[in-house]
Enzyme design. Structure first.
Site, PDB file in Angstrom:
ATOM      1  N   LYS A 185       0.915  -1.154  -0.136  1.00  0.00           N
ATOM      2  CA  LYS A 185      -0.174  -0.057   0.098  1.00  0.00           C
ATOM      3  C   LYS A 185       0.967   1.130   0.273  1.00  0.00           C
ATOM      4  CE  LYS A 185      -1.718   2.927   1.339  1.00  0.00           C
ATOM      5  NZ  LYS A 185      -1.380   4.487   0.822  1.00  0.00           N
ATOM      6  N   GLU A 260       9.335   2.395  10.909  1.00  0.00           N
ATOM      7  CA  GLU A 260       9.935   2.766  10.324  1.00  0.00           C
ATOM      8  C   GLU A 260      10.077   4.348  10.456  1.00  0.00           C
ATOM      9  OE1 GLU A 260      13.195   1.795   9.889  1.00  0.00           O
ATOM     10  OE2 GLU A 260      13.193  -0.501   9.004  1.00  0.00           O
ATOM     11  N   CYS A 295      14.038  10.871   6.331  1.00  0.00           N
ATOM     12  CA  CYS A 295      13.568  10.430   7.712  1.00  0.00           C
ATOM     13  C   CYS A 295      15.010  10.729   8.165  1.00  0.00           C
ATOM     14  CB  CYS A 295      12.848   9.288   7.849  1.00  0.00           C
ATOM     15  SG  CYS A 295      14.099   7.727   6.339  1.00  0.00           S
ATOM     16  N   GLU A 394      10.481  16.857  13.610  1.00  0.00           N
ATOM     17  CA  GLU A 394      10.439  16.530  12.533  1.00  0.00           C
ATOM     18  C   GLU A 394       9.588  17.550  11.677  1.00  0.00           C
ATOM     19  OE1 GLU A 394       9.371  13.060  10.625  1.00  0.00           O
ATOM     20  OE2 GLU A 394      10.931  12.767  10.630  1.00  0.00           O
TER      21      GLU A 394
HETATM   22  N1  LIG Z   1      12.229   5.358   9.116  1.00  0.00           N
HETATM   23  C1  LIG Z   1      12.692   5.630   7.426  1.00  0.00           C
HETATM   24  O1  LIG Z   1      12.726   4.638   6.990  1.00  0.00           O
HETATM   25  C2  LIG Z   1      11.377   6.531   7.152  1.00  0.00           C
HETATM   26  C3  LIG Z   1      11.217   6.011   5.207  1.00  0.00           C
HETATM   27  C4  LIG Z   1      10.751   7.117   4.475  1.00  0.00           C
HETATM   28  C5  LIG Z   1      10.047   8.421   6.181  1.00  0.00           C
HETATM   29  N2  LIG Z   1       9.858   8.211   6.906  1.00  0.00           N
HETATM   30  C6  LIG Z   1       8.835   8.375   8.218  1.00  0.00           C
HETATM   31  O2  LIG Z   1       7.923   9.098   6.750  1.00  0.00           O
HETATM   32  C7  LIG Z   1       6.861  10.438   7.369  1.00  0.00           C
HETATM   33  C8  LIG Z   1       6.245  10.784   6.227  1.00  0.00           C
HETATM   34  O3  LIG Z   1       5.812   9.681   5.677  1.00  0.00           O
HETATM   35  P1  LIG Z   1       4.345  10.120   4.983  1.00  0.00           P
HETATM   36  O4  LIG Z   1       3.333  11.388   5.703  1.00  0.00           O
HETATM   37  O5  LIG Z   1       3.943   9.311   3.902  1.00  0.00           O
HETATM   38  O6  LIG Z   1       3.488   9.065   6.381  1.00  0.00           O
HETATM   39  P2  LIG Z   1       2.631   8.748   6.604  1.00  0.00           P
HETATM   40  O7  LIG Z   1       2.402   8.021   7.768  1.00  0.00           O
HETATM   41  O8  LIG Z   1       1.201   9.627   6.500  1.00  0.00           O
HETATM   42  O9  LIG Z   1       1.851   7.656   5.624  1.00  0.00           O
HETATM   43  C9  LIG Z   1       2.622   6.332   5.714  1.00  0.00           C
HETATM   44  C10 LIG Z   1       2.134   5.365   4.833  1.00  0.00           C
HETATM   45  O10 LIG Z   1       0.795   5.101   5.974  1.00  0.00           O
HETATM   46  C11 LIG Z   1      -0.732   5.147   4.815  1.00  0.00           C
HETATM   47  N3  LIG Z   1      -1.658   5.367   6.230  1.00  0.00           N
HETATM   48  C12 LIG Z   1      -1.628   6.667   6.827  1.00  0.00           C
HETATM   49  N4  LIG Z   1      -2.940   6.219   7.787  1.00  0.00           N
HETATM   50  C13 LIG Z   1      -3.659   4.684   7.577  1.00  0.00           C
HETATM   51  C14 LIG Z   1      -3.970   4.675   8.587  1.00  0.00           C
HETATM   52  N5  LIG Z   1      -4.282   5.089  10.032  1.00  0.00           N
HETATM   53  N6  LIG Z   1      -3.736   3.333   8.453  1.00  0.00           N
HETATM   54  C15 LIG Z   1      -2.293   2.256   7.986  1.00  0.00           C
HETATM   55  N7  LIG Z   1      -2.266   3.026   6.552  1.00  0.00           N
HETATM   56  C16 LIG Z   1      -2.132   4.363   6.861  1.00  0.00           C
HETATM   57  C17 LIG Z   1      -0.016   6.720   3.517  1.00  0.00           C
HETATM   58  O11 LIG Z   1      -0.948   6.325   2.869  1.00  0.00           O
HETATM   59  C18 LIG Z   1       1.179   6.343   3.461  1.00  0.00           C
HETATM   60  O12 LIG Z   1       1.203   5.166   2.858  1.00  0.00           O
HETATM   61  C19 LIG Z   1       7.618  10.976   8.078  1.00  0.00           C
HETATM   62  O13 LIG Z   1       7.480  11.238   9.517  1.00  0.00           O
HETATM   63  C20 LIG Z   1       9.214   9.999   7.597  1.00  0.00           C
HETATM   64  O14 LIG Z   1      10.254  10.791   9.061  1.00  0.00           O
HETATM   65  C21 LIG Z   1      10.184   7.135   7.867  1.00  0.00           C
HETATM   66  C1  LIG Z   2      19.304   7.692   2.925  1.00  0.00           C
HETATM   67  N1  LIG Z   2      18.638   7.354   1.979  1.00  0.00           N
HETATM   68  C2  LIG Z   2      18.557   6.685   0.860  1.00  0.00           C
HETATM   69  C3  LIG Z   2      18.163   8.291   1.011  1.00  0.00           C
HETATM   70  C4  LIG Z   2      17.000   7.272   2.321  1.00  0.00           C
HETATM   71  C5  LIG Z   2      16.441   7.440   3.365  1.00  0.00           C
HETATM   72  C6  LIG Z   2      14.527   6.916   3.840  1.00  0.00           C
HETATM   73  C7  LIG Z   2      14.214   7.225   4.601  1.00  0.00           C
HETATM   74  O1  LIG Z   2      14.025   8.409   4.280  1.00  0.00           O
END
Ligand SMILES: NC(=O)c1ccc[n+]([C@@H]2O[C@H](COP(=O)([O-])OP(=O)(O)OC[C@H]3O[C@@H](n4cnc5c(N)ncnc54)[C@H](O)[C@@H]3O)[C@@H](O)[C@H]2O)c1
Ligand SMILES: C[N+](C)(C)CCCC=O
Ligand code: NA
Length: 505
Positions: A185, A260, A295, A394
């Site tokens: 998803k 994550e 992230c 963040e």
């Molecule tokens: N640690 C990591 O590896 C990593 C990597 C990338 C992004 N992030 C984090 O992600 C965040 C930004 O991404 P975002 O805005 O897409 O996050 P988000 O939590 O809004 O959405 C992430 C995913 O979850 C889904 N989602 C939303 N509500 C849901 C629910 N109630 N139940 C199940 N799924 C649901 C969304 O549709 C999307 O696919 C930032 O906080 C960032 O730090 C972390």
């Molecule tokens: C470090 N990278 C490769 C940019 C991946 C980060 C993944 C999370 O946002």
């Protein structure tokens, strides 16, 4: 390499090896963040579609063409996917940039990483065959034991928009390598390339149901996946609030989850660095790559006071040099943020910082030359204290906040002063100091004399509010396995715990 006007494919949900219209026939518009224009739409799945996809995944696991495959057989599919990604690299990279706003340079690098991650997990799948059954020698005559590594079952994979296809791949590749059947998803804000992964799976003949791709809104498509009784594990990357909801939903079924989540990672720069410009460039890359939507972005610069003014001067010179433009333009190094919502959020963080008394040393606004699109200047904020929102929360945008320190103790205290624990970076030429910091950092990822380089052989994940569990490396595959112990009694002698009944009893 850009194919500038790549048409946006019109797709349905990818379920059971074919394209299926969502039961409720709903669609979500795709917005190009560089132009604010609607470019097309994606299907919006709901709980009904989740049910259909889960059944397709269960059938795949029960069928020989997926459920009884060896790792070596699955590796062939993974390598075929990798080859197709490379074949379609320029089209996929362009679509990724159009959808998410990331620079074409970064999208192209992502596609290379996607292919390499599928290849790496193909290697892991092959290696799994020799580890599928591992004898354990108890040094006992009466027992023979072994451990089996089996696919866990149906894996739900919920991913964010910042690296749309790459974050999906970090989960899809190991889930398939392990032999699970998966339901992906992706984020509703950037799903195009994940749907194209469906087309790739169709083209290479991945057995139906092994991977299903459901685009849609979080509460409508993600939530029913997280709370589905026949989804055996959820691997999630995204925000903390959503992570909490997913963990709560999964807890009702005692379903394992890995999370994550976000971060507010520090980069410490000591005055013993050899080359100021090298440290400045890593600082910029650590916070402004992918327009800060990373992230692990090292968005808190912790700078030794003795070099602070010289370092900040150089940082300003480098920052002014960053080309901000349409992400498809050559040499663009900073594109728009992903959506209007994210744009408003980032600007609000900046105005809150100002209102709390911080100084906007550079940026903080829309670039003058770009009238449309969700663009924010790379922004550097000083006069920050540890109670300010900008220090604690963040931003997920191109915003760096700066604090200075005098002593090592002060530096580590500032670095660990966060509810998050994803990554930390330290810039110093002193080996012992680097070791002290490596030990003291309360995070899952440590960068020394750099920030952000990521290799798919190494575990990726955090602690504290950044979540738990790991993607990538062998750790990224383990969470899709059920570890089953088998204990066989091999003696002809009775167990003799109970008194044996006499012959005439
Ligand atoms: N640690 C990591 O590896 C990593 C990597 C990338 C992004 N992030 C984090 O992600 C965040 C930004 O991404 P975002 O805005 O897409 O996050 P988000 O939590 O809004 O959405 C992430 C995913 O979850 C889904 N989602 C939303 N509500 C849901 C629910 N109630 N139940 C199940 N799924 C649901 C969304 O549709 C999307 O696919 C930032 O906080 C960032 O730090 C972390
Ligand atoms: C470090 N990278 C490769 C940019 C991946 C980060 C993944 C999370 O946002
Ligand atoms: Na988009």
């Amino acid at each position: 390499m850009a194919i500038r006007n790549v048409p946006i494919p019109s797709r349905q949900l990818y379920i059971d090896g074919e394209w299926r219209e969502p039961v409720k026939k709903k669609r979500i518009p795709i917005i190009n963040p560089a132009t604010e224009e609607i470019m097309g739409d994606i299907p919006a799945a709901t709980g009904e579609d989740v049910d259909i996809a889960v059944e397709a995944a269960q059938r795949a696991l029960a069928r020989g063409d997926w459920g009884s495959t060896t790792g070596a057989q699955r590796a062939k599919y993974l390598r075929a996917i990798a080859a197709k990604v490379l074949e379609k690299k320029s089209e996929l990279a362009t679509l990724e940039s159009l959808d998410s706003g990331k620079t074409l340079l970064e999208s192209a690098a992502d596609m290379d990483d996607v292919a390499a991650c599928f290849e790496y997990n193909a290697d892991l799948a092959e290696a799994l065959d020799s580890k599928r059954k591992t004898p354990v020698n108890l040094h006992l005559d009466s027992f023979k034991t072994y451990v089996l590594r089996e696919p866990l079952g149906v894996a739900g994979l919920i991913t964010p928009w910042n690296y749309p296809l790459l974050m999906a791949t970090w989960k899809v590749a190991p889930a398939l390598a392990a032999g699970c059947a998966a339901i992906l998803k992706p984020s509703e804000l950037a799903s195009i390339t994940c749907l194209e992964l469906g087309e790739i799976c169709r083209e290479i003949g991945l057995p139906p149901g092994a991977l299903n791709i459901l685009t849609g809104l979080g509460p409508e498509a993600g939530a029913p996946l997280a709370s589905h009784p026949h989804v055996d594990t959820i691997s999630f990357t995204g925000s903390v609030p959503t992570g909490i909801k997913i963990m709560t939903a999964a807890a009702q079924f005692v379903k394992p989850v890995t999370l994550e989540l976000g971060g507010k990672s520090p980069i410490i720069v000591f005055d013993d660095i050899d080359n100021l410009d090298i440290a400045v460039e890593w600082t910029l890359f650590g916070c402004f790559a992918n327009t800060g939507q990373v992230c692990s972005a090292t968005s808190r610069l912790i700078l030794q006071e003795s070099i602070a003014s010289e370092f900040l001067n150089r940082l300003l010179v480098w920052t002014k040099n960053i080309k901000i433009s349409d992400p498809l333009e050559e040499d663009c190094k900073l594109g728009p943020v992903v959506s209007s919502g994210q744009y408003e959020k980032v600007l609000k963080f900046i105005s809150n910082a100002k209102n709390e008394g911080a100084t906007i040393l550079y940026g903080g606004e829309r670039p003058q030359h770009l009238k449309k699109g969700y663009y924010v200047q790379p922004t550097i904020i000083t006069d920050v204290n540890t109670s300010m929102e900008i220090w604690k929360e963040e931003v997920f945008g191109p915003v760096l906040c700066v604090k200075t320190f005098k002593t090592e103790e002060e530096a580590i205290e500032l670095a660990n002063d966060s509810k998050y624990g994803l990554a930390s970076a330290v810039m110093s030429k002193n080996v012992e100091r680097r070791e002290r910091f490596t030990k003291a950092f309360q995070t899952g990822i440590i960068w020394i004399n750099c920030s952000q380089p990521t290799f798919h052989q190494l575990p990726w994940g955090g602690k504290k509010r950044s979540g738990f569990g790991r993607d990538l490396g062998e750790w990224g595959l383990e969470k899709y396995l059920n570890i089953k112990q088998v204990t066989e009694y091999t003696s002809d002698e009775p167990w003799a715990f109970y008194k044996a009944p006499s012959k005439n009893q």
